[in-house]
Design a protein around this motif. Structure first.
Motif, PDB file in Angstrom:
ATOM      1  N   UNK A 204       0.815  -1.217   0.000  1.00 33.39           N
ATOM      2  CA  UNK A 204       0.000   0.000   0.000  1.00 33.39           C
ATOM      3  C   UNK A 204       0.849   1.267   0.000  1.00 33.39           C
ATOM      4  N   UNK A 205       2.063   1.167  -0.538  1.00 31.08           N
ATOM      5  CA  UNK A 205       2.843   2.382  -0.667  1.00 31.08           C
ATOM      6  C   UNK A 205       4.329   2.234  -0.445  1.00 31.08           C
ATOM      7  N   UNK A 206       4.746   1.257   0.371  1.00 29.70           N
ATOM      8  CA  UNK A 206       6.167   1.092   0.650  1.00 29.70           C
ATOM      9  C   UNK A 206       6.752  -0.190   0.069  1.00 29.70           C
ATOM     10  N   UNK A 207       5.974  -1.257   0.042  1.00 28.37           N
ATOM     11  CA  UNK A 207       6.483  -2.547  -0.398  1.00 28.37           C
ATOM     12  C   UNK A 207       6.921  -2.545  -1.856  1.00 28.37           C
ATOM     13  N   UNK A 208       8.084  -3.158  -2.099  1.00 30.13           N
ATOM     14  CA  UNK A 208       8.633  -3.268  -3.451  1.00 30.13           C
ATOM     15  C   UNK A 208       9.070  -4.705  -3.700  1.00 30.13           C
ATOM     16  N   UNK A 209       9.188  -5.062  -4.967  1.00 33.29           N
ATOM     17  CA  UNK A 209       9.709  -6.379  -5.365  1.00 33.29           C
ATOM     18  C   UNK A 209       8.901  -7.532  -4.783  1.00 33.29           C
TER      19      UNK A 209
END
Length: 334
Positions: A204-209
């Motif tokens: 929801x805005x920070x998670x990547x990969x």
């Protein structure tokens, strides 16, 4: 005096663990291992640490070390614990204990065979708020515990927005960072084990990969209690807390899912509210260190054992799997 070594010049070591160890009358940090010589020297200067190492073998060959605290990223917990046990060093390891249940079991068995004390750094169970909630439940103030709501949705500080939200190989994501703490706290309070879980997660805005920064779900305990949880790295205004609802009353605990020794508890029966008086607050990490030192001296056990770490990990992995496949998952502790 118990001599501690720090593996990993981490934020939690800098902000909490080194001071907690040094504030105990029984222990002192005397060595630190960091892959970065520069970062190690910075810690050495700030905390007056005697010896700095950049190689694990050299660090573990230090004959003046009795205990190591492992605060590295999650994929290193298992191999570093096994190496420390082989060098006859007691181990307090950060959560999650490992990335798989089988690795956690190997850590526990290896330390047990070597006569090594192994603890998991689940700090929340050391809070006076959580220990008071446990006592109230055990004393029957709520009757039979039926339902719990856990609010552990926070804004991850900018300086921690690194591997936790970017690196799946290190076990990044909110589940292995926060839900694992919820699990240990629930197990501690209810004195019960999680039977199955159902969850949904998202970025929801920070998670990547592919790393998820938010999760909601439900845990079902063996004695029938249902526990709803909301964990997140992107919620900055909610506060944290517990609600525990039983057949004879409800407990409301606010601002308690935190490293700081704060929070309030209210007991409600019908329309009647009672503010629960708490013991004097103490530093959560200092209590963990004191109990670990006593365990090393042959008196008692760590506040959270290796087995506690295995069981919280097993639940967190079940939550992760449930979110991935959209089904209720029975927790596998084997």
């Amino acid at each position: 005096m118990i001599h501690w070594g720090i593996i990993g010049a981490s934020t939690i070591a800098k902000e909490w663990m080194i001071n907690a160890i040094n504030n105990s009358p029984d222990s002192q940090v005397t060595a630190l291992l960091s892959q970065s010589q520069q970062r190690g020297e910075s810690f050495q200067k700030e905390f007056q640490i005697e010896r700095i190492y950049t190689q694990l073998d050299n660090f573990l060959s230090d004959s003046n070390l009795d205990v190591v605290y492992i605060g590295t990223t999650n994929e290193f917990h298992m191999p570093q614990t096994l190496a420390a046990a082989s060098a006859s060093k007691h181990v307090l390891c950060e959560k999650p204990l490992a990335l798989t249940v089988s690795d956690a079991k190997k850590m526990i068995d290896t330390c047990s065979d070597a006569g090594i004390v192994l603890g998991t750094n689940h700090h929340l169970r050391n809070a006076v708020t959580h220990r008071t909630l446990r006592d109230l439940i055990h004393d029957g103030e709520l009757g039979e515990p039926l339902a719990v709501r856990v609010f552990h949705a926070v804004q991850l500080p900018t300086h921690l927005q690194t591997w936790r939200v970017k690196n799946p190989e290190s076990g990044g994501g909110v589940i292995l960072d926060i839900t694992v703490h919820d699990t240990d706290t629930l197990r501690f309070m209810l004195d019960d084990e999680v039977k199955s879980v159902m969850a949904v997660s998202a970025s929801q805005g920070l998670g990547q990969n592919g790393v998820h920064d938010s999760v909601m779900g439900v845990m079902k305990f063996h004695r029938g209690t249902l526990a709803q949880f909301h964990d997140s790295f992107v919620i900055g205004h909610a506060g944290t807390g517990f609600e525990i609802h039983g057949s004879a009353g409800s407990l409301f605990a606010t601002d308690v899912m935190t490293q700081r020794p704060i929070g309030h508890i209210t007991l409600r029966r019908g329309d009647q509210l009672k503010h629960i008086e708490l013991p004097p607050p103490i530093n959560l990490y200092e209590r963990a260190v004191d109990l670990f030192n006593k365990a090393v001296q042959g008196n008692g056990k760590p506040s959270a054992t290796g087995n506690d770490g295995l069981r919280s990990l097993a639940v967190a992995l079940a939550v992760k799997k449930s979110a991935e496949i959209g089904q209720e998952i029975t927790v596998d502790y084997a």
